[in-house]
Design a protein around this motif. Sequence first.
Motif, PDB file in Angstrom:
ATOM      1  N   HIS A   1      26.905  34.704 -18.107  1.00 16.12           N
ATOM      2  CA  HIS A   1      28.105  34.580 -18.943  1.00 16.12           C
ATOM      3  C   HIS A   1      28.414  35.856 -19.741  1.00 16.12           C
ATOM      4  O   HIS A   1      29.572  36.155 -20.012  1.00 16.12           O
ATOM      5  N   SER A   2      27.390  36.617 -20.068  1.00 14.67           N
ATOM      6  CA  SER A   2      27.573  37.798 -20.932  1.00 14.67           C
ATOM      7  C   SER A   2      28.378  38.929 -20.288  1.00 14.67           C
ATOM      8  O   SER A   2      28.893  39.795 -20.997  1.00 14.67           O
ATOM      9  N   VAL A   3      28.520  38.950 -18.956  1.00 13.73           N
ATOM     10  CA  VAL A   3      29.254  40.050 -18.309  1.00 13.73           C
ATOM     11  C   VAL A   3      30.760  39.801 -18.232  1.00 13.73           C
ATOM     12  O   VAL A   3      31.520  40.713 -17.911  1.00 13.73           O
ATOM     13  N   TYR A   4      31.196  38.592 -18.540  1.00 15.59           N
ATOM     14  CA  TYR A   4      32.623  38.269 -18.467  1.00 15.59           C
ATOM     15  C   TYR A   4      33.356  38.771 -19.704  1.00 15.59           C
ATOM     16  O   TYR A   4      32.796  38.837 -20.797  1.00 15.59           O
ATOM     17  N   LEU A   5      34.617  39.100 -19.511  1.00 18.12           N
ATOM     18  CA  LEU A   5      35.460  39.510 -20.629  1.00 18.12           C
ATOM     19  C   LEU A   5      35.862  38.281 -21.439  1.00 18.12           C
ATOM     20  O   LEU A   5      35.966  37.179 -20.902  1.00 18.12           O
ATOM     21  N   THR A   6      36.133  38.485 -22.709  1.00 20.26           N
ATOM     22  CA  THR A   6      36.670  37.401 -23.527  1.00 20.26           C
ATOM     23  C   THR A   6      38.182  37.368 -23.334  1.00 20.26           C
ATOM     24  O   THR A   6      38.775  38.320 -22.818  1.00 20.26           O
ATOM     25  N   ARG A   7      38.790  36.303 -23.778  1.00 19.91           N
ATOM     26  CA  ARG A   7      40.250  36.196 -23.673  1.00 19.91           C
ATOM     27  C   ARG A   7      40.929  37.335 -24.441  1.00 19.91           C
ATOM     28  O   ARG A   7      41.926  37.891 -23.988  1.00 19.91           O
ATOM     29  N   GLU A   8      40.376  37.701 -25.569  1.00 21.30           N
ATOM     30  CA  GLU A   8      40.942  38.785 -26.379  1.00 21.30           C
ATOM     31  C   GLU A   8      40.821  40.123 -25.656  1.00 21.30           C
ATOM     32  O   GLU A   8      41.721  40.951 -25.726  1.00 21.30           O
ATOM     33  N   GLN A   9      39.695  40.351 -24.975  1.00 21.52           N
ATOM     34  CA  GLN A   9      39.502  41.619 -24.265  1.00 21.52           C
ATOM     35  C   GLN A   9      40.446  41.762 -23.085  1.00 21.52           C
ATOM     36  O   GLN A   9      40.962  42.850 -22.836  1.00 21.52           O
ATOM     37  N   MET A  10      40.656  40.690 -22.344  1.00 20.32           N
ATOM     38  CA  MET A  10      41.503  40.797 -21.149  1.00 20.32           C
ATOM     39  C   MET A  10      42.987  40.679 -21.477  1.00 20.32           C
ATOM     40  O   MET A  10      43.820  41.148 -20.712  1.00 20.32           O
ATOM     41  N   GLY A  11      43.330  40.061 -22.582  1.00 19.70           N
ATOM     42  CA  GLY A  11      44.733  39.899 -22.955  1.00 19.70           C
ATOM     43  C   GLY A  11      45.374  38.722 -22.254  1.00 19.70           C
ATOM     44  O   GLY A  11      44.845  38.178 -21.281  1.00 19.70           O
ATOM     45  N   ASP A  12      46.532  38.331 -22.739  1.00 17.81           N
ATOM     46  CA  ASP A  12      47.227  37.161 -22.200  1.00 17.81           C
ATOM     47  C   ASP A  12      47.687  37.357 -20.757  1.00 17.81           C
ATOM     48  O   ASP A  12      47.843  36.388 -20.021  1.00 17.81           O
ATOM     49  N   ASP A  13      47.924  38.610 -20.338  1.00 18.66           N
ATOM     50  CA  ASP A  13      48.384  38.855 -18.972  1.00 18.66           C
ATOM     51  C   ASP A  13      47.358  38.466 -17.920  1.00 18.66           C
ATOM     52  O   ASP A  13      47.708  38.221 -16.772  1.00 18.66           O
ATOM     53  N   PHE A  14      46.087  38.431 -18.303  1.00 22.27           N
ATOM     54  CA  PHE A  14      45.040  38.134 -17.333  1.00 22.27           C
ATOM     55  C   PHE A  14      44.392  36.771 -17.544  1.00 22.27           C
ATOM     56  O   PHE A  14      43.551  36.372 -16.751  1.00 22.27           O
ATOM     57  N   TYR A  15      44.749  36.067 -18.573  1.00 19.48           N
ATOM     58  CA  TYR A  15      44.174  34.745 -18.817  1.00 19.48           C
ATOM     59  C   TYR A  15      44.980  33.716 -18.034  1.00 19.48           C
ATOM     60  O   TYR A  15      46.103  33.373 -18.384  1.00 19.48           O
ATOM     61  N   GLY A  16      44.438  33.236 -16.927  1.00 19.05           N
ATOM     62  CA  GLY A  16      45.156  32.306 -16.057  1.00 19.05           C
ATOM     63  C   GLY A  16      45.810  33.063 -14.913  1.00 19.05           C
ATOM     64  O   GLY A  16      45.565  34.241 -14.702  1.00 19.05           O
ATOM     65  N   ASP A  17      46.649  32.401 -14.160  1.00 16.60           N
ATOM     66  CA  ASP A  17      47.313  33.010 -12.999  1.00 16.60           C
ATOM     67  C   ASP A  17      48.652  33.606 -13.403  1.00 16.60           C
ATOM     68  O   ASP A  17      49.705  33.061 -13.095  1.00 16.60           O
ATOM     69  N   ARG A  18      48.621  34.740 -14.079  1.00 17.51           N
ATOM     70  CA  ARG A  18      49.860  35.292 -14.627  1.00 17.51           C
ATOM     71  C   ARG A  18      50.314  36.588 -13.993  1.00 17.51           C
ATOM     72  O   ARG A  18      51.353  37.118 -14.357  1.00 17.51           O
ATOM     73  N   ASN A  19      49.531  37.163 -13.093  1.00 14.86           N
ATOM     74  CA  ASN A  19      49.965  38.391 -12.434  1.00 14.86           C
ATOM     75  C   ASN A  19      49.380  38.446 -11.027  1.00 14.86           C
ATOM     76  O   ASN A  19      48.619  37.573 -10.625  1.00 14.86           O
ATOM     77  N   GLU A  20      49.730  39.485 -10.281  1.00 16.01           N
ATOM     78  CA  GLU A  20      49.293  39.580  -8.885  1.00 16.01           C
ATOM     79  C   GLU A  20      47.766  39.613  -8.751  1.00 16.01           C
ATOM     80  O   GLU A  20      47.210  39.099  -7.788  1.00 16.01           O
ATOM     81  N   PHE A  21      47.076  40.208  -9.711  1.00 17.21           N
ATOM     82  CA  PHE A  21      45.620  40.328  -9.627  1.00 17.21           C
ATOM     83  C   PHE A  21      44.927  38.995  -9.883  1.00 17.21           C
ATOM     84  O   PHE A  21      43.973  38.641  -9.184  1.00 17.21           O
ATOM     85  N   THR A  22      45.392  38.259 -10.869  1.00 15.66           N
ATOM     86  CA  THR A  22      44.774  36.961 -11.140  1.00 15.66           C
ATOM     87  C   THR A  22      45.129  35.945 -10.049  1.00 15.66           C
ATOM     88  O   THR A  22      44.309  35.100  -9.713  1.00 15.66           O
ATOM     89  N   ARG A  23      46.322  36.057  -9.488  1.00 16.76           N
ATOM     90  CA  ARG A  23      46.670  35.166  -8.376  1.00 16.76           C
ATOM     91  C   ARG A  23      45.782  35.458  -7.169  1.00 16.76           C
ATOM     92  O   ARG A  23      45.335  34.549  -6.471  1.00 16.76           O
ATOM     93  N   HIS A  24      45.499  36.742  -6.933  1.00 20.42           N
ATOM     94  CA  HIS A  24      44.610  37.104  -5.825  1.00 20.42           C
ATOM     95  C   HIS A  24      43.183  36.615  -6.103  1.00 20.42           C
ATOM     96  O   HIS A  24      42.512  36.092  -5.204  1.00 20.42           O
ATOM     97  N   ALA A  25      42.718  36.774  -7.336  1.00 17.22           N
ATOM     98  CA  ALA A  25      41.379  36.303  -7.704  1.00 17.22           C
ATOM     99  C   ALA A  25      41.279  34.794  -7.509  1.00 17.22           C
ATOM    100  O   ALA A  25      40.266  34.283  -7.011  1.00 17.22           O
ATOM    101  N   SER A  26      42.309  34.069  -7.874  1.00 16.06           N
ATOM    102  CA  SER A  26      42.329  32.620  -7.705  1.00 16.06           C
ATOM    103  C   SER A  26      42.303  32.247  -6.221  1.00 16.06           C
ATOM    104  O   SER A  26      41.586  31.331  -5.814  1.00 16.06           O
ATOM    105  N   ALA A  27      43.055  32.976  -5.407  1.00 14.45           N
ATOM    106  CA  ALA A  27      43.054  32.724  -3.960  1.00 14.45           C
ATOM    107  C   ALA A  27      41.670  33.001  -3.373  1.00 14.45           C
ATOM    108  O   ALA A  27      41.199  32.247  -2.515  1.00 14.45           O
ATOM    109  N   LEU A  28      41.013  34.052  -3.827  1.00 13.67           N
ATOM    110  CA  LEU A  28      39.653  34.346  -3.365  1.00 13.67           C
ATOM    111  C   LEU A  28      38.708  33.203  -3.728  1.00 13.67           C
ATOM    112  O   LEU A  28      37.870  32.802  -2.932  1.00 13.67           O
ATOM    113  N   PHE A  29      38.847  32.704  -4.935  1.00 18.81           N
ATOM    114  CA  PHE A  29      37.975  31.624  -5.401  1.00 18.81           C
ATOM    115  C   PHE A  29      38.158  30.364  -4.559  1.00 18.81           C
ATOM    116  O   PHE A  29      37.194  29.732  -4.133  1.00 18.81           O
TER     117      PHE A  29
END
Length: 137
Positions: free
Chosen positions: A23-51
């Motif tokens: 758990h310690s290697v993951y970013l916090t919500r504050e570190q990643m910002g709202d753009d990366f929390y959830g499926d909000r951009n092309e990178f998070t959508r790709h990460a979700s598809a990979l998962f």
Amino acid sequence: MGTPITFHVPEFSDVQVAFGADHSVYLTREQMGDDFYGDRNEFTRHASALFFRGGQVLPAGRRWRSDIDRVKATRAIKALLCSFDPKHEIKIGTVGFALSQWTEAGEAPEAPRTAHQAQRKKPRKPKGKGRAFGRAA
């Protein structure tokens, strides 16, 4: 919004790649910002598809940056995605953030061919005579 952070490629053991990162290697919500929390951009959508479906680690139209070790980065993505520790949104956000930092626009180079693949010129023919069960009636 906070100061932009740099997310370096963490190194993972074979066990962590197979069973997930701590758990310690993951970013916090504050570190990643709202753009990366959830499926909000092309990178998070790709990460979700990979998962959910698997597939190519690199998003379409992206390649690893020249200063990034692609084997180490691929192992990191796998370890980050398969952990049971963080909330799903944190996991997807961290992987999406990593992909945004470790890749750049451009097509990925073709995978190197093995010596065996390079020698083989003709496609293989199927064995047998092509009849059902190998015998004529």
